[in-house]
Design an enzyme around this catalytic site. Structure first.
Site, mmCIF file in Angstrom:
data_model
loop_
_atom_site.group_PDB
_atom_site.id
_atom_site.type_symbol
_atom_site.label_atom_id
_atom_site.label_comp_id
_atom_site.label_asym_id
_atom_site.label_seq_id
_atom_site.Cartn_x
_atom_site.Cartn_y
_atom_site.Cartn_z
ATOM 1 N N HIS A 15 0.869 -1.202 0.000
ATOM 2 C CA HIS A 15 0.000 0.000 0.000
ATOM 3 C C HIS A 15 0.900 1.245 0.000
ATOM 4 O O HIS A 15 1.723 1.398 -0.885
ATOM 5 C CB HIS A 15 -0.930 -0.089 1.218
ATOM 6 C CG HIS A 15 -2.049 0.896 1.267
ATOM 7 N ND1 HIS A 15 -2.454 1.669 0.227
ATOM 8 C CD2 HIS A 15 -2.876 1.235 2.304
ATOM 9 C CE1 HIS A 15 -3.475 2.437 0.590
ATOM 10 N NE2 HIS A 15 -3.745 2.201 1.849
ATOM 11 N N HIS A 40 -2.267 -2.468 -9.509
ATOM 12 C CA HIS A 40 -3.245 -1.822 -8.620
ATOM 13 C C HIS A 40 -4.498 -2.674 -8.585
ATOM 14 O O HIS A 40 -4.871 -3.300 -9.562
ATOM 15 C CB HIS A 40 -3.592 -0.420 -9.176
ATOM 16 C CG HIS A 40 -4.199 0.477 -8.161
ATOM 17 N ND1 HIS A 40 -5.530 0.438 -7.840
ATOM 18 C CD2 HIS A 40 -3.641 1.404 -7.355
ATOM 19 C CE1 HIS A 40 -5.788 1.321 -6.899
ATOM 20 N NE2 HIS A 40 -4.657 1.928 -6.588
ATOM 21 N N ASP A 79 2.713 5.450 -6.740
ATOM 22 C CA ASP A 79 3.977 5.382 -5.974
ATOM 23 C C ASP A 79 5.204 5.302 -6.852
ATOM 24 O O ASP A 79 6.328 5.375 -6.343
ATOM 25 C CB ASP A 79 3.936 4.157 -5.054
ATOM 26 C CG ASP A 79 2.872 4.329 -3.980
ATOM 27 O OD1 ASP A 79 1.986 3.464 -3.882
ATOM 28 O OD2 ASP A 79 2.911 5.352 -3.286
HETATM 29 C C1 SDX Z 1 -1.412 2.090 -3.329
HETATM 30 O O1 SDX Z 1 -6.171 0.729 -3.163
HETATM 31 C C2 SDX Z 1 -5.666 1.864 -3.421
HETATM 32 O O2 SDX Z 1 -6.368 2.742 -3.916
HETATM 33 C C3 SDX Z 1 -4.204 2.069 -3.003
HETATM 34 C C4 SDX Z 1 -3.557 3.378 -3.424
HETATM 35 C C5 SDX Z 1 -4.182 4.553 -2.730
HETATM 36 O O3 SDX Z 1 -4.060 5.677 -3.257
HETATM 37 O O4 SDX Z 1 -4.669 4.381 -1.555
HETATM 38 O O5 SDX Z 1 -3.692 3.554 -4.823
HETATM 39 C C6 SDX Z 1 -2.079 3.395 -3.045
HETATM 40 O O6 SDX Z 1 -1.381 1.254 -2.457
HETATM 41 C C7 SDX Z 1 -0.869 1.820 -4.717
HETATM 42 C C8 SDX Z 1 -0.307 0.360 -4.875
HETATM 43 C C9 SDX Z 1 1.115 0.371 -4.308
HETATM 44 N N1 SDX Z 1 1.638 -0.987 -4.225
HETATM 45 C C10 SDX Z 1 2.626 -1.431 -5.042
HETATM 46 O O7 SDX Z 1 3.097 -0.765 -5.959
HETATM 47 C C11 SDX Z 1 3.138 -2.815 -4.686
HETATM 48 C C12 SDX Z 1 3.254 -3.673 -5.973
HETATM 49 N N2 SDX Z 1 1.905 -3.955 -6.456
HETATM 50 C C13 SDX Z 1 1.297 -5.184 -5.998
HETATM 51 O O8 SDX Z 1 1.666 -5.705 -4.784
HETATM 52 C C14 SDX Z 1 -0.165 -5.308 -6.402
HETATM 53 O O9 SDX Z 1 -0.272 -4.878 -7.693
HETATM 54 C C15 SDX Z 1 -1.205 -4.623 -5.544
HETATM 55 C C16 SDX Z 1 -1.099 -5.001 -4.111
HETATM 56 C C17 SDX Z 1 -1.092 -3.151 -5.674
HETATM 57 C C18 SDX Z 1 -2.585 -5.054 -6.074
HETATM 58 O O10 SDX Z 1 -2.690 -6.389 -5.807
HETATM 59 P P1 SDX Z 1 -4.025 -7.222 -6.180
HETATM 60 O O11 SDX Z 1 -5.066 -6.362 -6.761
HETATM 61 O O12 SDX Z 1 -4.396 -8.049 -5.008
HETATM 62 O O13 SDX Z 1 -3.541 -8.087 -7.377
HETATM 63 P P2 SDX Z 1 -2.734 -9.424 -7.203
HETATM 64 O O14 SDX Z 1 -1.695 -9.259 -6.124
HETATM 65 O O15 SDX Z 1 -3.715 -10.526 -7.059
HETATM 66 O O16 SDX Z 1 -1.981 -9.509 -8.596
HETATM 67 C C19 SDX Z 1 -2.660 -9.970 -9.755
HETATM 68 C C20 SDX Z 1 -1.588 -10.660 -10.580
HETATM 69 C C21 SDX Z 1 -0.809 -11.694 -9.771
HETATM 70 O O17 SDX Z 1 -0.359 -12.704 -10.666
HETATM 71 P P3 SDX Z 1 -1.206 -14.107 -10.710
HETATM 72 O O18 SDX Z 1 -1.287 -14.603 -9.264
HETATM 73 O O19 SDX Z 1 -2.557 -13.757 -11.289
HETATM 74 O O20 SDX Z 1 -0.356 -14.987 -11.603
HETATM 75 O O21 SDX Z 1 -0.621 -9.687 -11.010
HETATM 76 C C22 SDX Z 1 0.655 -9.994 -10.445
HETATM 77 C C23 SDX Z 1 0.413 -10.948 -9.286
HETATM 78 O O22 SDX Z 1 1.536 -11.807 -9.110
HETATM 79 N N3 SDX Z 1 1.208 -8.735 -9.966
HETATM 80 C C24 SDX Z 1 2.486 -8.376 -10.094
HETATM 81 C C25 SDX Z 1 2.556 -7.085 -9.532
HETATM 82 N N4 SDX Z 1 1.355 -6.722 -9.075
HETATM 83 C C26 SDX Z 1 0.516 -7.750 -9.343
HETATM 84 N N5 SDX Z 1 3.558 -9.009 -10.619
HETATM 85 C C27 SDX Z 1 4.726 -8.315 -10.578
HETATM 86 N N6 SDX Z 1 4.884 -7.088 -10.077
HETATM 87 C C28 SDX Z 1 3.817 -6.436 -9.530
HETATM 88 N N7 SDX Z 1 3.956 -5.204 -9.026
#
Ligand code: SDX
Length: 430
Positions: free
Chosen positions: A266, A307, A365
């Site tokens: 997050h 996201h 971010d």
């Molecule tokens: C913020 O919610 C909000 O509005 C948050 C925010 C706000 O203003 O409050 O926007 C702020 O938190 C932005 C996000 C910051 N986080 C990151 O940058 C961390 C990296 N991103 C991930 O951890 C992820 O994308 C999340 C946590 C942001 C979202 O996760 P989800 O929606 O639960 O999606 P997921 O983890 O289930 O991923 C879906 C797929 C997965 O692959 P499969 O299991 O389907 O094979 O996408 C892949 C994940 O492995 N994936 C990534 C990835 N993010 C998702 N693979 C590589 N790198 C990534 N960054």
């Protein structure tokens, strides 16, 4: 109400369940499932991927189209034409202020920027190398100890003064956590400055000389606060709402939001992005990190990408990138190696089949950390900056919930543990 209903046939139920379908002004309709419990069922939605926890009028996000509206106004227009405190007014009261309303709002905020002199002693309890987010969790939660005379959340005046105190004091507390970490004296706010300039003054000023604020950098700082102001029902805002639903005081609720924001998935991602760019170190190593991000056996994630809601470009990331350009050229850092790695990483990632297929775009971010680093803000302060900007969003959602009718948040579960069994005395256990 939409007049529509969803019919659900449930095993063992005499008849189909008719569930009301509710429509908002924008976005998907929702199926009201409250009647399910009376029929012996719960819904199951780990991570609340398909669950609307509340009704809200504050912010709207269309993840597929990369749209973000605050009270109907597109974030791109607000970032270009508004400023952080004006957006705070908009999020709090629902409309843009007229000149008089804006002046009064700014005056009240800037007259509450000081904290109680006793608060400085909270910092002394921390080691100098304490993470500033650990400090912020502590001191913001402790703020309620100074305002016991105005914590009646059923009193509109108490709610409003708490909102002003939190909005005004977060930059002061944030700057204090930085000054403490470097052994420099705390700076008192300078209320002749605007909100962002005052923050930079408290961060980088010192008592021995007048602080010189670069207006381009102050404008960038204001825009960073603005871009972080609110984002619908994200994890930390949901934490604030859930905490608020118990009747907890607003300072405790915001402390809960700060704690939730700290996670690297997050708000902690901005700090993690910078750390990752430094780990990459050179454009030649980008393919290695892209490969790791794609490797299902590797928990490694490309921080700043992906996201829960945006399956397109995060509109804030676009504005953040423009701001990055402005700040780096103002500081003569166009050739900043980390910025160049970030730009190359973005280009490669957004063309890579894995990222395209999973719709992983840069989020808010990805570029913010590069700007903050250029402003001289240390990496471990990045999430503190995010929390400072997001405070108004947390307050607005808390206020929206408390001002209407609400119930204590209490999710249920799918229980897969032991069925009832009798106690076994210790001398008869296997
Ligand atoms: C913020 O919610 C909000 O509005 C948050 C925010 C706000 O203003 O409050 O926007 C702020 O938190 C932005 C996000 C910051 N986080 C990151 O940058 C961390 C990296 N991103 C991930 O951890 C992820 O994308 C999340 C946590 C942001 C979202 O996760 P989800 O929606 O639960 O999606 P997921 O983890 O289930 O991923 C879906 C797929 C997965 O692959 P499969 O299991 O389907 O094979 O996408 C892949 C994940 O492995 N994936 C990534 C990835 N993010 C998702 N693979 C590589 N790198 C990534 N960054």
């Amino acid at each position: 109400m939409s007049g529509k209903t969803a019919r659900l046939s449930i095993p063992g139920a005499a008849a189909e369940l008719e569930l009301p379908v509710l429509s908002g002004t924008m976005g998907p309709d929702v199926v009201d499932v409250q009647a399910l419990t009376a029929n012996g069922y719960f819904t199951y939605d780990p991570g609340f991927v398909s669950t609307a926890s509340c009704e809200s009028r504050i912010t709207y996000i269309d993840g597929d189209r990369g749209i973000l509206l605050h009270r109907g106004y597109p974030i791109e227009q607000l970032a270009e034409k508004s400023d952080y405190l004006e957006v705070c007014y908009l999020l709090m009261y629902g409309e843009l202020p007229d000149a008089g309303q804006k002046k009064r709002f700014v005056d009240v905020v800037m007259r509450h920027t000081m904290v109680h002199e006793q608060l400085q002693f909270f910092y002394r309890g921390f080691r100098r190398d304490a993470h500033p987010m650990a400090i912020m969790c502590g001191v913001v939660g402790a703020l309620s100890a100074f305002y016991h005379d105005a914590l009646n959340i059923t009193d509109e005046e108490h709610r409003e003064i708490a909102a002003f105190r939190l909005l005004a004091k977060m930059p002061t507390l944030a700057a204090m956590s930085y000054k403490y970490s470097i052994g420099m004296p705390f700076m008192y706010p300078d209320n002749t400055l605007d909100y962002a300039s005052n923050f930079l003054h408290m961060m980088f000023g010192n008592p021995c000389e007048k602080t010189k604020i670069n207006p381009v950098l102050a404008r960038a700082m204001d825009r960073i606060f603005l871009l972080h102001a609110d984002h619908e029902q994200n994890a930390s805002t949901s934490a604030v709402r859930l905490t608020g639903s118990t009747g907890a005081n607003p300072f405790a609720c915001i402390a809960a939001g700060i704690a939730a924001l700290w996670g690297p998935a997050h708000g902690g991602a901005n700090e993690a992005v910078l750390t990752q760019l430094e780990q990459i170190g050179d454009e030649s190593r980008i393919p290695e990190f892209i490969a790791r991000a794609k490797d299902k056996n590797d928990p490694f994630r490309l921080m700043g990408f992906g996201h829960r809601v945006y399956k397109n470009f995060d509109p804030r990331a676009k504005v953040m990138k423009q701001t990055c350009d402005e700040v780096l050229s103002e500081l003569g850092l166009e050739k900043d190696p980390l910025f160049r790695i970030a730009q190359k990483l973005e280009r490669i990632a957004t063309e890579d089949e894995y990222f395209v297929q999973k719709k992983l775009y840069p989020n808010v971010d990805f570029y913010s950390g590069i700007i903050l680093r250029a402003l001289g803000i240390p990496t471990n302060m990045f999430t503190v900056i995010f929390a400072t900007g997001r405070t108004i969003g947390w307050i607005a959602h808390w206020h929206e919930m408390i001002s209407a009718s609400y119930k204590i948040g209490r999710p249920r579960q799918l229980y897969t543990g032991y069925t009832p069994r009798d106690y076994v005395p210790i001398d008869r256990r296997p």
